[in-house]
Design an enzyme around this catalytic site. Structure first.
Site, mmCIF file in Angstrom:
data_model
loop_
_atom_site.group_PDB
_atom_site.id
_atom_site.type_symbol
_atom_site.label_atom_id
_atom_site.label_comp_id
_atom_site.label_asym_id
_atom_site.label_seq_id
_atom_site.Cartn_x
_atom_site.Cartn_y
_atom_site.Cartn_z
ATOM 1 N N ARG A 185 0.776 -0.827 -0.112
ATOM 2 C CA ARG A 185 -0.148 0.114 0.165
ATOM 3 C C ARG A 185 0.765 1.506 0.427
ATOM 4 N NH1 ARG A 185 -3.173 -3.297 3.325
ATOM 5 N NH2 ARG A 185 -4.954 -4.132 2.518
ATOM 6 N N LYS B 132 3.301 11.734 -10.411
ATOM 7 C CA LYS B 132 2.691 10.533 -12.213
ATOM 8 C C LYS B 132 3.699 9.423 -12.406
ATOM 9 C CE LYS B 132 -0.334 14.085 -14.540
ATOM 10 N NZ LYS B 132 -0.707 14.395 -15.767
ATOM 11 N N GLU C 227 9.354 18.278 -24.237
ATOM 12 C CA GLU C 227 8.690 18.744 -23.416
ATOM 13 C C GLU C 227 8.975 19.878 -22.850
ATOM 14 O OE1 GLU C 227 6.025 16.885 -22.628
ATOM 15 O OE2 GLU C 227 6.664 14.799 -22.902
ATOM 16 N N LYS D 184 7.886 23.531 -14.154
ATOM 17 C CA LYS D 184 7.085 21.756 -13.570
ATOM 18 C C LYS D 184 7.149 21.960 -11.868
ATOM 19 C CE LYS D 184 5.851 17.258 -14.134
ATOM 20 N NZ LYS D 184 5.640 16.027 -14.546
ATOM 21 N N GLU E 82 -4.097 17.099 -10.691
ATOM 22 C CA GLU E 82 -4.332 17.601 -11.951
ATOM 23 C C GLU E 82 -6.001 18.573 -11.874
ATOM 24 O OE1 GLU E 82 -2.437 16.104 -15.307
ATOM 25 O OE2 GLU E 82 -4.863 15.957 -16.777
ATOM 26 N N ARG F 162 -2.054 22.141 -13.973
ATOM 27 C CA ARG F 162 -1.782 20.221 -14.675
ATOM 28 C C ARG F 162 -1.873 20.448 -15.926
ATOM 29 N NH1 ARG F 162 1.287 15.776 -10.613
ATOM 30 N NH2 ARG F 162 2.722 15.429 -12.534
ATOM 31 N N ASN G 68 0.106 19.045 -19.982
ATOM 32 C CA ASN G 68 -0.330 17.856 -21.334
ATOM 33 C C ASN G 68 -0.605 18.651 -22.515
ATOM 34 O OD1 ASN G 68 -0.521 15.626 -20.322
ATOM 35 N ND2 ASN G 68 -2.207 16.564 -19.344
ATOM 36 N N HIS H 157 -0.254 16.603 -25.777
ATOM 37 C CA HIS H 157 -0.270 15.102 -25.571
ATOM 38 C C HIS H 157 -1.314 14.318 -25.983
ATOM 39 C CE1 HIS H 157 3.128 16.635 -22.997
ATOM 40 N NE2 HIS H 157 3.235 14.834 -22.702
ATOM 41 N N HIS I 146 -1.077 11.224 -27.812
ATOM 42 C CA HIS I 146 -1.194 9.988 -27.430
ATOM 43 C C HIS I 146 -2.746 9.104 -27.764
ATOM 44 C CE1 HIS I 146 -1.526 11.240 -22.877
ATOM 45 N NE2 HIS I 146 0.642 11.024 -23.285
ATOM 46 N N HIS J 196 7.921 8.685 -27.063
ATOM 47 C CA HIS J 196 6.187 9.833 -26.752
ATOM 48 C C HIS J 196 6.793 11.247 -26.518
ATOM 49 C CE1 HIS J 196 3.854 11.702 -23.631
ATOM 50 N NE2 HIS J 196 4.642 12.088 -23.160
HETATM 51 P P1 NAD Z 1 12.296 5.672 -22.154
HETATM 52 O O1 NAD Z 1 12.536 5.518 -21.100
HETATM 53 O O2 NAD Z 1 12.057 4.188 -22.465
HETATM 54 O O3 NAD Z 1 13.619 5.659 -22.729
HETATM 55 C C1 NAD Z 1 14.176 6.599 -23.852
HETATM 56 C C2 NAD Z 1 14.805 5.161 -24.455
HETATM 57 O O4 NAD Z 1 16.776 5.651 -23.851
HETATM 58 C C3 NAD Z 1 15.899 3.827 -23.338
HETATM 59 O O5 NAD Z 1 16.130 2.982 -25.006
HETATM 60 C C4 NAD Z 1 16.779 3.447 -22.347
HETATM 61 O O6 NAD Z 1 16.753 2.644 -22.152
HETATM 62 C C5 NAD Z 1 17.220 4.377 -23.275
HETATM 63 N N1 NAD Z 1 18.018 5.486 -22.355
HETATM 64 C C6 NAD Z 1 18.118 5.956 -21.435
HETATM 65 N N2 NAD Z 1 18.526 6.750 -20.874
HETATM 66 C C7 NAD Z 1 19.870 6.113 -21.529
HETATM 67 C C8 NAD Z 1 21.245 7.380 -20.999
HETATM 68 N N3 NAD Z 1 21.703 7.939 -20.501
HETATM 69 N N4 NAD Z 1 21.877 6.292 -22.099
HETATM 70 C C9 NAD Z 1 22.084 5.775 -23.442
HETATM 71 N N5 NAD Z 1 19.831 5.179 -23.388
HETATM 72 C C10 NAD Z 1 19.371 5.725 -22.405
HETATM 73 O O7 NAD Z 1 11.470 7.071 -22.479
HETATM 74 P P2 NAD Z 1 12.164 8.305 -22.296
HETATM 75 O O8 NAD Z 1 12.102 9.202 -23.545
HETATM 76 O O9 NAD Z 1 12.636 8.429 -21.180
HETATM 77 O O10 NAD Z 1 10.118 8.137 -21.276
HETATM 78 C C11 NAD Z 1 8.540 8.177 -21.889
HETATM 79 C C12 NAD Z 1 7.808 7.414 -20.921
HETATM 80 O O11 NAD Z 1 7.923 8.452 -19.797
HETATM 81 C C13 NAD Z 1 6.531 7.514 -21.521
HETATM 82 O O12 NAD Z 1 5.968 6.203 -21.081
HETATM 83 C C14 NAD Z 1 5.338 8.989 -21.039
HETATM 84 O O13 NAD Z 1 5.199 8.220 -21.173
HETATM 85 C C15 NAD Z 1 6.716 8.685 -19.576
HETATM 86 N N6 NAD Z 1 6.216 10.452 -19.243
HETATM 87 C C16 NAD Z 1 5.985 10.368 -17.991
HETATM 88 C C17 NAD Z 1 5.113 11.531 -17.205
HETATM 89 C C18 NAD Z 1 5.496 11.766 -15.957
HETATM 90 O O14 NAD Z 1 4.769 12.574 -15.411
HETATM 91 N N7 NAD Z 1 5.296 10.499 -15.756
HETATM 92 C C19 NAD Z 1 6.020 12.491 -18.254
HETATM 93 C C20 NAD Z 1 5.832 12.526 -19.978
HETATM 94 C C21 NAD Z 1 6.609 11.372 -19.362
HETATM 95 N N1 GLY Z 2 4.020 15.444 -17.980
HETATM 96 C C1 GLY Z 2 2.378 15.988 -17.553
HETATM 97 C C2 GLY Z 2 2.296 15.863 -15.807
HETATM 98 O O1 GLY Z 2 2.991 15.593 -14.923
HETATM 99 O O2 GLY Z 2 1.910 15.931 -15.707
#
Ligand code: NAD
Ligand code: GLY
Length: 364
Positions: free
Chosen positions: A118, A140, A182, A224, A234, A238, A242, A245, A249, A262
């Site tokens: 939990r 998130k 972003e 942020k 949100e 917040r 997006n 997005h 998406h 993404h």
């Molecule tokens: P990712 O985590 O898939 O990383 C991208 C690629 O880079 C992967 O292949 C990873 O292994 C590689 N990688 C990571 N760090 C590296 C480094 N230093 N050197 C070499 N390779 C490296 O993608 P991302 O763009 O980091 O994240 C996208 C995800 O984030 C999506 O799922 C999206 O929905 C999510 N997201 C979440 C929020 C949130 O607020 N929680 C906000 C924006 C995006």
């Molecule tokens: N990436 C959008 C949020 O964190 O709200």
């Protein structure tokens, strides 16, 4: 090293930003109990895992789980793999999970931490530009469902965020561009002066100049943090984060998770949001061209794939967390530096944007 704070009362936490932070053991004071589980993936493990582990004093019991790499693995199966490791290692409620990776690892580790017994503590060590400026901050967490991006999840804030800008040196160029989508977003929704800074320095940023990167990451995280402190769950502002997005998406879901990064989908989605904002008469054609130029300078796509019809877009966009009573709500631009969330637009204008294809942005 620079430090920021996400102000959320007794759940406030720091963000550390700087070069070489991975080797500094900054996470140690934030480990609650005697156990931790580092979650990473098969790409990041050989690059950074041992360096991180070397900073953790030997009295801590350190477990590791290495997940397959890719957005297509951001699902409940991988969450179960994390739970298996936690249970096999007899982790209790005082355990701390550590996310070492990009947004996929960060979102999944945070979600596992939100659910295990939990809710246990977790620490974000983001390694992509996108995760450093966005996903690691704000709490998130979650996974994808075949029918919709990030549809299963929870709000769960980390104990701290540690951003080592040096790790961006190993990041593929495409991933750097994805993160820049972003960064540009923050300028468009919140801070025109920051957008001007990005326009002036985009070549240096794409060339990984350390001081510029640190400035851009700092300002992105500061925006942020400010937005999340005002509206953690949100209910209002917040949602501005997006921008692009809802369109993006839809592109990710339709093309298959991982086919478009993404950030790439957000790039094309941002152009679609700009196009619609222009059709509504809120921003000018010149503004739209300005947005297109900065996205292109960051090597981002500025058109959606031709494979998605406008009807498919509408169907996919109807599975969005911002939808209320069946109405699609979109983040649009009132002007450069200010966004709004609205369902109050002419559906015919949205259709025009969805059908515009390569003439996106040439509407006004
Ligand atoms: P990712 O985590 O898939 O990383 C991208 C690629 O880079 C992967 O292949 C990873 O292994 C590689 N990688 C990571 N760090 C590296 C480094 N230093 N050197 C070499 N390779 C490296 O993608 P991302 O763009 O980091 O994240 C996208 C995800 O984030 C999506 O799922 C999206 O929905 C999510 N997201 C979440 C929020 C949130 O607020 N929680 C906000 C924006 C995006
Ligand atoms: N990436 C959008 C949020 O964190 O709200």
């Amino acid at each position: 090293m620079q430090k920021l704070k996400v102000e959320l009362g007794d759940r406030s936490y720091p963000i550390y930003i700087g070069q070489g932070l991975l080797d500094k053991g900054l996470l140690v004071p934030y480990i609650k109990g005697s156990q931790l589980l580092i979650v990473t993936n098969e790409t990041i493990e050989p690059l950074y895992l041992e360096r991180l582990k070397a900073t953790i004093p030997s009295h801590f019991k350190v477990g590791t789980v290495v997940l397959p790499d890719g957005e297509r693995y951001k699902d409940l199966n991988q969450i179960n793999t994390i739970f298996d490791s936690l249970l096999d290692g007899q982790h209790n409620r005082t355990t701390t999970l550590v996310a070492l990776g990009g947004g996929v690892i960060g979102d999944m580790t945070g979600f596992a931490a939100a659910c295990y017994q939990r809710g246990v503590n977790f620490i974000q060590i983001p390694t992509t530009l996108l995760s450093q400026v966005d996903s690691s901050v704000g709490g998130k967490t979650g996974v994808n469902h075949p029918k919709g991006k990030n549809m299963i999840g929870a709000f769960h804030q980390p104990q701290c965020v540690i951003i080592d800008t040096d790790v961006l040196g190993t990041l593929p160029e495409k991933e750097l561009s994805a993160g820049m989508a972003e960064v540009i977003k923050y300028g468009l929704i919140y801070d025109e002066a920051f957008l001007c800074f990005l326009e002036d320095h985009i070549d240096g940023l794409m060339g990984l100049q350390p001081e510029l990167l640190e400035q851009a990451i700092y300002r992105s995280c500061a925006i942020k943090a400010e937005v999340v402190a005002q509206d953690e769950k949100e209910a209002g502002i917040r949602a501005w984060l997006n921008l692009g997005h809802t369109f993006g998406h839809a592109i990710e879901t339709s093309e298959g998770y991982g086919a478009w990064l993404h950030g790439e989908a957000v790039g094309a989605g941002t152009m679609m949001a700009a196009d619609l904002s222009c059709r509504l008469g809120w921003i000018s054609g010149k503004d739209v061209q300005r947005i297109k130029s900065i996205l292109e300078a960051a090597n981002l796509p500025v058109y959606p794939p031709e494979t998605i019809s406008s009807d498919q877009f509408i169907e996919l966009m109807s599975v969005d967390k911002k939808v209320i009573d069946g109405n699609i709500r979109l983040v649009l631009l009132e002007k450069i530096g200010m966004a709004t969330v609205t369902s109050d637009f002419d559906a015919a204008l949205l259709k025009e944007t969805l059908k515009a294809g390569k003439s996106l942005g040439q509407c006004c």
